[in-house]
Design an enzyme around this catalytic site. Structure first.
Site: not given
Ligand code: DER
Length: 224
Positions: A30, A83, A86, A98, A105
């Site tokens: 997000s 990117d 978490d 997460g 990634e």
């Molecule tokens: O999955 C991941 O590593 C994502 O980058 C993610 O978990 C980060 O999530 P958020 O930007 O919705 O907090």
């Protein structure tokens, strides 16, 4: 909330590091969404970029936002990856996954000359491991792989979605592994990655070059 405003502030600020003609690694989550939204405004004003998405979800966001996409067939090194994460520790090691996109990634981030991580302040931790560590595993024999990881001291949960095992973009399962606090992320990753059946771990060690942390409209920067 303050964290949502922080995500937006960090996501939008990251776009300042994108120059015309760059090839981009497009992260997932997000916070990245805010970066993509800001980027799409600049693309509409003529900014020339091409991105490789790190998840099917990011791919559909980018397509809807009009951000040009490319593939590793065309280019094998990217100028900049943006990117989320978490958890982020003091050495800029990350706990990620997460959202279930950790494998792509990591492939996108490791193919990029520079990696900028964007997050709200709450992701900043003294040590990784408050959250479970996502580990992507092959579905075949996952129960054996899970047992091997539990022998390392973790409590394992097979990630599910609507009472079915969650299936990653790569057709694999994800084990959420709750370890005690992770004092040596590199060592734990190196131990996990050698286990038969493990595809990739959510420990991103020595990958981030810069971290942009948002809290309300305030931004803090961490450098490697
Ligand atoms: O999955 C991941 O590593 C994502 O980058 C993610 O978990 C980060 O999530 P958020 O930007 O919705 O907090």
């Amino acid at each position: 909330t303050a964290n949502d405003r922080g995500k937006k502030a960090a996501g939008e600020n990251a776009v300042n590091y994108i120059e015309d003609g760059m090839t981009l690694g497009l992260g997932s989550g997000s916070t990245v969404y805010w970066a993509l939204k800001k980027l799409s405004e600049q693309v509409k004003q003529g900014l020339n970029v091409k991105g490789i998405p790190s998840s099917k979800r990011t791919e559909s966001w980018a397509k809807n936002l009009g951000i040009p996409l490319t593939t590793f067939h065309e280019i094998q090194e990217l100028d900049l990856a943006i990117d989320g994460a978490d958890e982020i520790d003091a050495n800029l090691h990350l706990l990620k996954g997460g959202g279930g996109s950790l494998v792509r990634e990591k492939i996108v981030n490791t193919a990029s000359k520079r990696v900028i991580i964007i997050a709200d302040q709450s992701k900043r931790v003294a040590q990784l491991g408050n959250r479970p560590l996502p580990v992507e595993v092959l579905p075949f024999g996952w129960e054996v792989t899970a047992k091997r990881i539990s022998h390392l001291g973790a409590h394992i949960t097979l990630r599910d979605k609507e009472n079915q095992p969650f299936i990653s973009d790569n057709g694999n399962y994800i084990l959420d592994c709750q370890f005690p606090l992770i004092t040596d992320p590199a060592e734990l990753h190196n131990t996990l990655i050698q286990l038969v059946g493990v595809v990739e771990t959510g420990l991103f060690v020595e990958l981030a070059d810069r971290v942009i942390l948002g809290q309300d409209d305030e931004l803090h920067y961490l450098e490697k």
